[in-house]
Structures are given as C-alpha cells and as structure tokens.
Design a protein around this motif. Structure first.
Motif, mmCIF file in Angstrom:
data_model
loop_
_atom_site.group_PDB
_atom_site.id
_atom_site.type_symbol
_atom_site.label_atom_id
_atom_site.label_comp_id
_atom_site.label_asym_id
_atom_site.label_seq_id
_atom_site.Cartn_x
_atom_site.Cartn_y
_atom_site.Cartn_z
ATOM 1 N N GLN A 188 0.755 -1.088 -0.065
ATOM 2 C CA GLN A 188 0.015 0.131 -0.144
ATOM 3 C C GLN A 188 0.819 1.328 -0.029
ATOM 4 O O GLN A 188 0.673 2.005 -0.842
ATOM 5 C CB GLN A 188 -0.904 0.058 1.173
ATOM 6 C CG GLN A 188 -1.901 1.105 1.100
ATOM 7 C CD GLN A 188 -2.917 1.067 2.350
ATOM 8 O OE1 GLN A 188 -2.500 0.247 3.286
ATOM 9 N NE2 GLN A 188 -3.982 1.585 2.141
ATOM 10 N N ARG A 189 2.209 1.277 0.930
ATOM 11 C CA ARG A 189 2.648 2.521 0.799
ATOM 12 C C ARG A 189 3.475 2.509 -0.629
ATOM 13 O O ARG A 189 3.743 3.807 -1.130
ATOM 14 C CB ARG A 189 4.041 2.277 1.735
ATOM 15 C CG ARG A 189 3.594 2.564 3.148
ATOM 16 C CD ARG A 189 4.673 2.634 4.324
ATOM 17 N NE ARG A 189 5.344 1.096 4.226
ATOM 18 C CZ ARG A 189 4.874 0.461 5.340
ATOM 19 N NH1 ARG A 189 3.864 0.730 6.314
ATOM 20 N NH2 ARG A 189 5.320 -0.844 5.412
ATOM 21 N N ARG A 190 3.708 1.533 -1.478
ATOM 22 C CA ARG A 190 4.050 1.650 -2.815
ATOM 23 C C ARG A 190 3.395 2.243 -3.783
ATOM 24 O O ARG A 190 3.620 3.111 -4.717
ATOM 25 C CB ARG A 190 4.704 0.365 -3.051
ATOM 26 C CG ARG A 190 5.703 0.212 -4.427
ATOM 27 C CD ARG A 190 6.585 -1.019 -4.189
ATOM 28 N NE ARG A 190 5.717 -2.152 -4.775
ATOM 29 C CZ ARG A 190 5.859 -3.216 -3.669
ATOM 30 N NH1 ARG A 190 6.451 -3.116 -2.644
ATOM 31 N NH2 ARG A 190 5.075 -4.301 -4.004
ATOM 32 N N VAL A 191 2.004 1.607 -3.790
ATOM 33 C CA VAL A 191 1.067 1.867 -4.867
ATOM 34 C C VAL A 191 -0.255 2.536 -4.304
ATOM 35 O O VAL A 191 -1.109 2.840 -5.231
ATOM 36 C CB VAL A 191 0.879 0.679 -5.564
ATOM 37 C CG1 VAL A 191 2.107 0.054 -6.129
ATOM 38 C CG2 VAL A 191 0.069 -0.429 -4.693
ATOM 39 N N GLY A 192 -0.488 2.667 -3.011
ATOM 40 C CA GLY A 192 -1.659 3.387 -2.584
ATOM 41 C C GLY A 192 -2.903 2.294 -2.581
ATOM 42 O O GLY A 192 -2.448 1.218 -2.401
ATOM 43 N N GLY A 193 -3.942 2.763 -2.669
ATOM 44 C CA GLY A 193 -5.111 1.904 -2.458
ATOM 45 C C GLY A 193 -5.639 1.894 -1.066
ATOM 46 O O GLY A 193 -5.306 2.802 -0.392
ATOM 47 N N SER A 194 -6.824 1.016 -0.990
ATOM 48 C CA SER A 194 -7.573 0.949 0.318
ATOM 49 C C SER A 194 -7.755 -0.296 0.693
ATOM 50 O O SER A 194 -7.971 -1.271 -0.033
ATOM 51 C CB SER A 194 -9.103 1.587 0.121
ATOM 52 O OG SER A 194 -9.075 2.948 -0.312
ATOM 53 N N ARG A 195 -7.571 -0.447 2.240
ATOM 54 C CA ARG A 195 -7.355 -1.809 2.929
ATOM 55 C C ARG A 195 -8.963 -2.051 3.092
ATOM 56 O O ARG A 195 -9.693 -1.056 3.526
ATOM 57 C CB ARG A 195 -6.566 -1.863 4.099
ATOM 58 C CG ARG A 195 -5.334 -1.725 3.915
ATOM 59 C CD ARG A 195 -4.628 -2.865 3.312
ATOM 60 N NE ARG A 195 -4.759 -4.138 3.839
ATOM 61 C CZ ARG A 195 -3.828 -4.437 5.024
ATOM 62 N NH1 ARG A 195 -2.588 -3.512 4.934
ATOM 63 N NH2 ARG A 195 -4.046 -5.594 5.623
ATOM 64 N N THR A 196 -9.548 -3.182 2.807
ATOM 65 C CA THR A 196 -10.736 -3.858 2.927
ATOM 66 C C THR A 196 -10.775 -5.248 3.452
ATOM 67 O O THR A 196 -9.471 -5.726 3.619
ATOM 68 C CB THR A 196 -11.591 -3.913 1.538
ATOM 69 O OG1 THR A 196 -11.368 -4.845 0.735
ATOM 70 C CG2 THR A 196 -11.872 -2.501 1.060
ATOM 71 N N GLU A 197 -11.715 -5.972 3.758
ATOM 72 C CA GLU A 197 -11.854 -7.000 4.390
ATOM 73 C C GLU A 197 -11.211 -8.199 3.201
ATOM 74 O O GLU A 197 -10.474 -9.196 3.367
ATOM 75 C CB GLU A 197 -13.194 -7.820 4.571
ATOM 76 C CG GLU A 197 -13.701 -7.152 5.830
ATOM 77 C CD GLU A 197 -14.870 -7.841 6.398
ATOM 78 O OE1 GLU A 197 -15.329 -8.739 5.556
ATOM 79 O OE2 GLU A 197 -15.539 -7.163 7.136
ATOM 80 N N ALA A 198 -11.371 -7.795 1.924
ATOM 81 C CA ALA A 198 -11.145 -8.660 0.496
ATOM 82 C C ALA A 198 -9.312 -8.531 0.690
ATOM 83 O O ALA A 198 -8.724 -9.463 0.078
ATOM 84 C CB ALA A 198 -11.755 -8.466 -0.500
ATOM 85 N N GLY A 199 -8.725 -7.456 0.906
ATOM 86 C CA GLY A 199 -7.504 -7.260 0.739
ATOM 87 C C GLY A 199 -7.091 -5.796 0.364
ATOM 88 O O GLY A 199 -7.676 -4.800 0.992
ATOM 89 N N LEU A 200 -6.202 -5.563 -0.540
ATOM 90 C CA LEU A 200 -5.815 -4.068 -1.017
ATOM 91 C C LEU A 200 -6.609 -3.907 -2.279
ATOM 92 O O LEU A 200 -6.313 -4.510 -3.224
ATOM 93 C CB LEU A 200 -4.432 -4.054 -0.788
ATOM 94 C CG LEU A 200 -3.899 -2.568 -1.275
ATOM 95 C CD1 LEU A 200 -4.251 -1.533 -0.506
ATOM 96 C CD2 LEU A 200 -2.121 -2.654 -1.858
#
Length: 214
Positions: A188-200
């Motif tokens: 996540q630090r490298r590409v961003g995105g949002s954490r959810t129950e499914a993953g990133l």
C-alpha cells in the motif's frame, strides 16, 4: 502430469495505455518478460501466473480499454488438445497465427478460451531478463461463472494457481486479482489503494479495480 504440459494462467488486459499499466504492475511486483518492439504488447511474470497487456486501439478482436479476458500459455498444444478432448471439450482446435500456434476451445458456458504456445522465435519482440518475484501470484476473479465446471476445465488445462469465483449470475467477466505474501502495508505504501476485508483495493490506470489478497 509434466509441467511442460500444464497451461499457465495469463489474463489478457486490453488497455488504453500499455506503458502506464506496465509501470503500475511493475510497482506491484510483476516483471516484464516479452515486449513488442513496436509497442502495444507486453507479457509480465509473477511467481505463479502471468498478465498480458494489449493496446486496445490495435486489437483485431474489438477489445475495449479496461476489458480483461482469460487466456493461457502452454507448451505442447497438441498434447493439451488431446487431454481436453478426452474430458469432453471436443472443439479444441490448434491453428497458426502470425505470432505462433494457438489452441482455441469453448470452455464452460461457451466462453471461448485461447492458449498461446510458448515460442523461442522472438522476431519483432525483445526479451527482458525477468526473474519473477515468487511472493506474487496471478489469481483472477471470475463472475458469471459456475465454479464446478470451471474448476473441471482448469484442471484439464493443468492450471496450478488459485482462481477466485464471484456471483455466478450475469455475464462472464474477469477481474485482475493478485495474491502476495509480501506485507500488504508495504504494498500500500508503494502503490496506494484502500484496505478492505478482501485485501488491498487499487484502481489501475484503466480505471479498473484490482484486488491484492494477502
């Protein structure tokens, strides 16, 4: 079953910007292997599975930007054809394209699947010295797919990677999911995105959702 007889899963993404998608997937952890010298095509490796990128504007099949289809790569297409026919996929056909031999077969629900034969002929292409990151796998997410017949089909192909299944109703569709043993916080630090129950969950350069599972 000999590894050379197995098909490697290789989702094919039609994209409006091959270079942007290539850079995005490289930041995630994929490695470029073969790239067209004219641009418009690149295939990329993980520890298990591959992803191919195709310029949508030059697609002869009408692929639309952001569309992902399910394809494979294998050695020994004739042996693979025989194996598919033995388990009931009787329309498996091997033919020649400009870039090499291809197997075409109707999978479950009539979805047409193509398997490209691995080739040592790199005329018009450049080969990268790509060592795949074994922490990463291509694990596509299929919707509009009845899991039991698809698992039977994938077993006949010899696919050894995980395929995830969503709701079976609606039209068949493929989402480009990945799985990694790398820490998702680092990803996540490298590409961003949002954490959810499914993953990133990440939106890629084509505006499509990519889910990275831990």
């Amino acid at each position: 079953m000999n590894d050379l007889e197995n098909a490697v899963i290789r989702p094919l993404r039609f994209t409006a910007d091959v270079e942007a998608m290539q850079a995005f997937l490289e930041r995630l952890g994929l490695r470029s292997r073969i790239e067209s010298e004219r641009g418009g095509w690149v295939d990329m490796l993980t520890g298990r599975g591959m992803v191919a990128l195709h310029d949508a504007a030059s697609s002869s099949t009408g692929g639309q930007p952001g569309q992902t289809t399910l394809s494979f790569e294998a050695d020994k297409l004739d042996e693979l054809k025989d194996r598919l026919e033995q388990v009931g996929f009787v329309d498996a056909t091997v033919f020649d394209e400009a870039y090499g031999r291809v197997l075409s077969v109707s999978g479950p629900e009539g979805v047409v699947i193509w398997v490209d034969e691995r080739s040592d002929d790199l005329y018009g292409y450049k080969l990268h010295d790509a060592a795949p990151d074994d922490r990463w796998s291509v694990t596509p997410y299929l919707t509009g797919a009845d899991e039991a017949p698809w698992q039977r089909f994938l077993g006949a192909l010899g696919v050894q990677t995980v395929v995830r299944f969503g709701p079976a109703d609606g039209d068949f569709a493929v989402r480009l999911d990945l799985t990694t043993t790398e820490d998702l916080d680092d990803v996540q630090r490298r590409v961003g995105g949002s954490r959810t129950e499914a993953g990133l969950e990440i939106v890629d350069p084509d505006g499509q959702l990519v889910v990275v599972h831990g």
